[in-house]
Design a protein around this motif. Structure first.
Motif, PDB file in Angstrom:
ATOM      1  N   ALA A  15     -29.192 -23.672   2.725  1.00  0.00           N
ATOM      2  CA  ALA A  15     -29.305 -22.208   2.556  1.00  0.00           C
ATOM      3  C   ALA A  15     -28.336 -21.458   3.462  1.00  0.00           C
ATOM      4  CB  ALA A  15     -30.738 -21.757   2.836  1.00  0.00           C
ATOM      5  N   LEU A  16     -27.915 -22.093   4.564  1.00  0.00           N
ATOM      6  CA  LEU A  16     -27.005 -21.432   5.506  1.00  0.00           C
ATOM      7  C   LEU A  16     -25.533 -21.803   5.274  1.00  0.00           C
ATOM      8  CD1 LEU A  16     -28.911 -21.722   8.934  1.00  0.00           C
ATOM      9  CD2 LEU A  16     -29.138 -19.975   7.155  1.00  0.00           C
ATOM     10  N   ALA A  17     -25.277 -22.865   4.520  1.00  0.00           N
ATOM     11  CA  ALA A  17     -23.908 -23.374   4.371  1.00  0.00           C
ATOM     12  C   ALA A  17     -22.980 -22.287   3.801  1.00  0.00           C
ATOM     13  CB  ALA A  17     -23.908 -24.591   3.451  1.00  0.00           C
ATOM     14  N   PRO A  18     -21.749 -22.169   4.348  1.00  0.00           N
ATOM     15  CA  PRO A  18     -20.807 -21.139   3.866  1.00  0.00           C
ATOM     16  C   PRO A  18     -20.464 -21.316   2.388  1.00  0.00           C
ATOM     17  CG  PRO A  18     -20.014 -22.111   5.919  1.00  0.00           C
ATOM     18  CD  PRO A  18     -21.197 -22.925   5.485  1.00  0.00           C
ATOM     19  N   ILE A  19     -20.148 -22.546   1.997  1.00  0.00           N
ATOM     20  CA  ILE A  19     -19.829 -22.863   0.600  1.00  0.00           C
ATOM     21  C   ILE A  19     -20.953 -23.747   0.080  1.00  0.00           C
ATOM     22  CG2 ILE A  19     -18.117 -23.914  -0.958  1.00  0.00           C
ATOM     23  CD1 ILE A  19     -16.928 -21.606   0.618  1.00  0.00           C
ATOM     24  N   LYS A  20     -21.531 -23.370  -1.038  1.00  0.00           N
ATOM     25  CA  LYS A  20     -22.650 -24.166  -1.581  1.00  0.00           C
ATOM     26  C   LYS A  20     -22.149 -25.292  -2.479  1.00  0.00           C
ATOM     27  CE  LYS A  20     -25.478 -21.003   0.072  1.00  0.00           C
ATOM     28  NZ  LYS A  20     -25.678 -20.998   1.506  1.00  0.00           N
ATOM     29  N   LEU A  21     -21.029 -25.040  -3.159  1.00  0.00           N
ATOM     30  CA  LEU A  21     -20.560 -25.999  -4.165  1.00  0.00           C
ATOM     31  C   LEU A  21     -19.038 -26.015  -4.209  1.00  0.00           C
ATOM     32  CD1 LEU A  21     -21.151 -27.736  -6.791  1.00  0.00           C
ATOM     33  CD2 LEU A  21     -20.874 -25.601  -8.049  1.00  0.00           C
ATOM     34  N   ALA A  22     -18.465 -27.222  -4.169  1.00  0.00           N
ATOM     35  CA  ALA A  22     -17.018 -27.372  -4.382  1.00  0.00           C
ATOM     36  C   ALA A  22     -16.830 -28.045  -5.739  1.00  0.00           C
ATOM     37  CB  ALA A  22     -16.406 -28.228  -3.286  1.00  0.00           C
ATOM     38  N   VAL A  23     -15.919 -27.519  -6.551  1.00  0.00           N
ATOM     39  CA  VAL A  23     -15.637 -28.103  -7.866  1.00  0.00           C
ATOM     40  C   VAL A  23     -14.233 -28.686  -7.833  1.00  0.00           C
ATOM     41  CG1 VAL A  23     -15.587 -27.691 -10.351  1.00  0.00           C
ATOM     42  CG2 VAL A  23     -17.155 -26.381  -8.914  1.00  0.00           C
ATOM     43  N   LEU A  24     -14.145 -29.984  -8.118  1.00  0.00           N
ATOM     44  CA  LEU A  24     -12.898 -30.724  -7.911  1.00  0.00           C
ATOM     45  C   LEU A  24     -12.469 -31.412  -9.204  1.00  0.00           C
ATOM     46  CD1 LEU A  24     -14.269 -32.645  -4.763  1.00  0.00           C
ATOM     47  CD2 LEU A  24     -13.277 -30.364  -4.758  1.00  0.00           C
ATOM     48  N   PRO A  25     -11.361 -30.987  -9.837  1.00  0.00           N
ATOM     49  CA  PRO A  25     -10.860 -31.756 -10.983  1.00  0.00           C
ATOM     50  C   PRO A  25     -10.247 -33.071 -10.484  1.00  0.00           C
ATOM     51  CG  PRO A  25      -9.368 -29.951 -10.447  1.00  0.00           C
ATOM     52  CD  PRO A  25     -10.527 -29.841  -9.504  1.00  0.00           C
ATOM     53  N   LEU A  26     -10.545 -34.164 -11.168  1.00  0.00           N
ATOM     54  CA  LEU A  26     -10.069 -35.464 -10.709  1.00  0.00           C
ATOM     55  C   LEU A  26      -8.538 -35.494 -10.622  1.00  0.00           C
ATOM     56  CD1 LEU A  26     -11.181 -38.228  -9.868  1.00  0.00           C
ATOM     57  CD2 LEU A  26     -10.868 -38.987 -12.222  1.00  0.00           C
ATOM     58  N   ILE A  27      -7.882 -34.943 -11.633  1.00  0.00           N
ATOM     59  CA  ILE A  27      -6.416 -34.810 -11.603  1.00  0.00           C
ATOM     60  C   ILE A  27      -6.042 -33.394 -12.052  1.00  0.00           C
ATOM     61  CG2 ILE A  27      -5.805 -37.255 -11.893  1.00  0.00           C
ATOM     62  CD1 ILE A  27      -5.516 -36.711 -14.908  1.00  0.00           C
ATOM     63  N   LYS A  28      -4.761 -33.026 -11.824  1.00  0.00           N
ATOM     64  CA  LYS A  28      -4.340 -31.635 -12.076  1.00  0.00           C
ATOM     65  C   LYS A  28      -3.785 -31.443 -13.493  1.00  0.00           C
ATOM     66  CE  LYS A  28      -1.887 -31.237  -8.129  1.00  0.00           C
ATOM     67  NZ  LYS A  28      -1.010 -30.603  -7.134  1.00  0.00           N
ATOM     68  N   LYS A  29      -4.282 -32.209 -14.462  1.00  0.00           N
ATOM     69  CA  LYS A  29      -3.760 -32.041 -15.832  1.00  0.00           C
ATOM     70  C   LYS A  29      -4.831 -32.436 -16.846  1.00  0.00           C
ATOM     71  CE  LYS A  29      -1.604 -36.614 -15.710  1.00  0.00           C
ATOM     72  NZ  LYS A  29      -0.412 -37.397 -15.855  1.00  0.00           N
ATOM     73  N   ASP A  30      -4.434 -32.520 -18.092  1.00  0.00           N
ATOM     74  CA  ASP A  30      -5.326 -32.947 -19.198  1.00  0.00           C
ATOM     75  C   ASP A  30      -6.512 -32.009 -19.405  1.00  0.00           C
ATOM     76  OD1 ASP A  30      -3.608 -35.072 -19.279  1.00  0.00           O
ATOM     77  OD2 ASP A  30      -4.982 -36.520 -18.378  1.00  0.00           O
ATOM     78  N   GLY A  31      -6.390 -30.754 -18.982  1.00  0.00           N
ATOM     79  CA  GLY A  31      -7.476 -29.803 -19.213  1.00  0.00           C
ATOM     80  C   GLY A  31      -8.602 -29.862 -18.189  1.00  0.00           C
ATOM     81  N   LEU A  32      -8.460 -30.747 -17.183  1.00  0.00           N
ATOM     82  CA  LEU A  32      -9.535 -30.869 -16.171  1.00  0.00           C
ATOM     83  C   LEU A  32      -9.613 -29.633 -15.261  1.00  0.00           C
ATOM     84  CD1 LEU A  32      -9.380 -34.650 -15.123  1.00  0.00           C
ATOM     85  CD2 LEU A  32     -10.569 -33.585 -17.023  1.00  0.00           C
ATOM     86  N   PRO A  33      -8.454 -29.096 -14.780  1.00  0.00           N
ATOM     87  CA  PRO A  33      -8.546 -27.871 -13.961  1.00  0.00           C
ATOM     88  C   PRO A  33      -9.217 -26.721 -14.719  1.00  0.00           C
ATOM     89  CG  PRO A  33      -6.381 -28.860 -13.699  1.00  0.00           C
ATOM     90  CD  PRO A  33      -7.061 -29.595 -14.813  1.00  0.00           C
ATOM     91  N   GLU A  34      -8.913 -26.598 -16.016  1.00  0.00           N
ATOM     92  CA  GLU A  34      -9.500 -25.513 -16.802  1.00  0.00           C
ATOM     93  C   GLU A  34     -11.021 -25.661 -16.898  1.00  0.00           C
ATOM     94  OE1 GLU A  34      -5.232 -25.781 -17.832  1.00  0.00           O
ATOM     95  OE2 GLU A  34      -6.831 -27.252 -17.579  1.00  0.00           O
TER      96      GLU A  34
END
Length: 512
Positions: free
Chosen positions: A406-425
């Motif tokens: 409840a105190l953490a600055p960022i609750k969730l990080a979202v990480l695309p496995l690679i920077k292509k193939d539609g994963l960042p989107e």
């Protein structure tokens, strides 16, 4: 926890954007700090946890925000102009200045440490048959050290209560307390030093008025007592809460953000009928300790420390102490202030500060129970208790902040496995859906392992990895910070999974 670990915590706070030295590019300003992008989020969450626990959970507690500048007579009425002093002593060789009372307290703490080490050694030696109470009562070395400590303690309490500066110095001489820098005992006399910052308001000509930066937030509550009571139609018992900045010209500021010149306080003054104050003092002690322990750092990390020296206006005072890397230290004070403040303001202002009690059919000046907590000290205790260095398989290690979610600055990080193939989107789409509920962070740089480490270091409880399978079946891998376990979950279940764990509401339910 050793001094080395504390140094690591301080550098961790800087490296990951929690706390910076103020005016750093100009070589800094001593004992003044800035909160960085992660620090301000954590600090705001701590403040929200306190504020909601006061004004949401108690119908009879309301909040205000009073000004930093106040009429100078307020500080005469409160006693700060005449008596807001620290006893200071200098070492003639190192030219360093210390608080005389702190030197003596540290000396007594060292004796306590010696005693505890003797007990620990004996406990190891005797195993399960060890009787600690009996050992403390009979072991000659322990008895000798305890006697020495008690004698110093008795002198110290008397000197403080009598405001006897010569005796404070004499205790330092008799205990052979040395300056940690020069190693000598070449001490000056003890002198009093007023801690208030002053400035001028108005034109700089003869008409300027000398005003003070407030050294505490409490007086802003007291002078507004009747305003709040009348406009809010408040019935005693009731409380007024406030979060705000205070300023003290600490000469011996140290231990990072533990003792600063500009700091923030969370205070609540609770107004009660005279004669009922001790009952409310006990209740607020219990309520405040529950608030601290609900964060889950371990009950053994907290203790009450009753004051030896009571302020002239108090009839009971205790501190909630937390085990910092440098020992048990005060994070919150709980005081029974009687009617000192309101009566004093009544005398100095000439205005009545009384409450008409319809049940008793009479007017009186209420008594006050104060709970006062330092935001910065609370921040330091949370970071210190959350900091771990985990040894991982393969000889690797990670620095992780196991912050209460409840105190953490960022609750969730979202990480695309690679920077292509539609994963960042796809990752961006997840963030766009969840950003209204949680503070989220997107990260696509470096290997997934390095990205996990970065999130561990800032205390992010959940990381979600978007891979090629996510595009096919709308599932992602969620990784849990504390266990590093991973599981596959549906994207549309993410909001519920995270909300349950990071909810301030659920944390408040454990105390309310």
């Amino acid at each position: 926890m050793s001094e080395d670990v504390f140094k690591k915590i301080v550098s961790h706070c800087k490296e990951y954007g929690f706390v910076f030295q103020s005016s750093e590019i100009y070589d800094g300003l001593s004992a003044v700090y800035d909160y960085g992008q992660m620090g301000v989020e954590l600090k705001n969450n701590i403040k929200k946890y306190w504020w909601d626990s006061m004004v949401l959970l108690h119908e009879n507690v309301v909040g205000i925000d009073s000004a930093i500048f106040m009429h100078p007579t307020i500080w005469k009425a409160s006693g700060h102009v005449d008596a807001f002093n620290d006893p200071l002593i200098d070492n003639k060789d190192s030219k360093k200045r210390y608080r005389a009372d702190v030197l003596i307290e540290e000396y007594m703490a060292k004796i306590d440490e010696k005693i505890n080490k003797e007990v620990e050694k004996a406990a190891k030696r005797f195993g399960e048959s060890f009787d600690e109470a009996m050992f403390r009562q009979t072991n000659p070395r322990i008895l000798e050290n305890a006697k020495k400590r008690d004698e110093v303690h008795a002198r110290f309490v008397k000197a403080q209560n009598d405001n006897d500066l010569e005796e404070l110095r004499q205790i330092i001489i008799d205990c052979e307390i040395v300056d940690p820098i020069s190693g000598t005992r070449n001490w000056t006399e003890v002198r009093q030093f007023n801690l208030m910052f002053s400035t001028e308001m108005g034109s700089t000509a003869d008409g300027a008025m000398k005003v003070y930066l407030r050294p505490e937030t409490a007086q802003g509550i007291f002078v507004n007592f009747l305003n709040v009571q009348k406009t809010g139609r408040m019935k005693i018992p009731f409380g007024i809460a406030q979060i705000g900045k205070a300023f003290r010209n600490e000469i011996v500021a140290r231990q990072f953000i533990f003792r600063m010149r500009e700091f923030e306080q969370m205070e609540m003054q609770f107004f009660v009928r005279p004669g009922e104050e001790m009952e409310w003092f006990a209740k607020w002690k219990e309520t405040r300790m529950k608030w601290h322990k609900a964060l889950g750092f371990g009950d053994h990390k907290y203790r009450f420390h009753d004051h030896d020296k009571l302020a002239h206006y108090a009839n009971a005072a205790t501190d909630v102490e937390f085990e910092m890397p440098f020992g048990f230290k005060e994070v919150e004070g709980i005081h029974s202030r009687k009617d000192f403040d309101l009566s004093s303001h009544e005398t100095y202002s000439g205005k009545k500060m009384q409450y008409f009690d319809p049940e008793l059919n009479k007017s009186y000046v209420p008594y006050v129970i104060e709970t006062s907590i330092g935001v910065d000290r609370m921040f330091l205790s949370v970071v210190s208790a959350s900091y771990y260095e985990d040894e991982l398989d393969g000889g690797e290690s990670r620095a992780v902040l196991k912050l209460p979610p409840a105190l953490a600055p960022i609750k969730l990080a979202v990480l695309p496995l690679i920077k292509k193939d539609g994963l960042p989107e796809k990752a961006r789409e997840i963030i766009d859906n969840l950003k209204f509920d949680f503070k989220c962070q997107y990260d696509e740089k470096d290997s997934i392992g390095k990205r996990y480490r970065r999130q561990d270091a800032i205390g992010t409880p959940y990381c979600v990895t978007v891979d090629h399978q996510s595009l096919e079946d709308n599932t992602v891998t969620i990784r849990y910070r504390d266990t590093m376990e991973q599981e596959r979950v549906a994207i549309d279940k993410l909001a519920d999974i995270i909300a349950d764990k990071v909810s301030m509401k659920n944390l408040l339910k454990t105390i309310g």
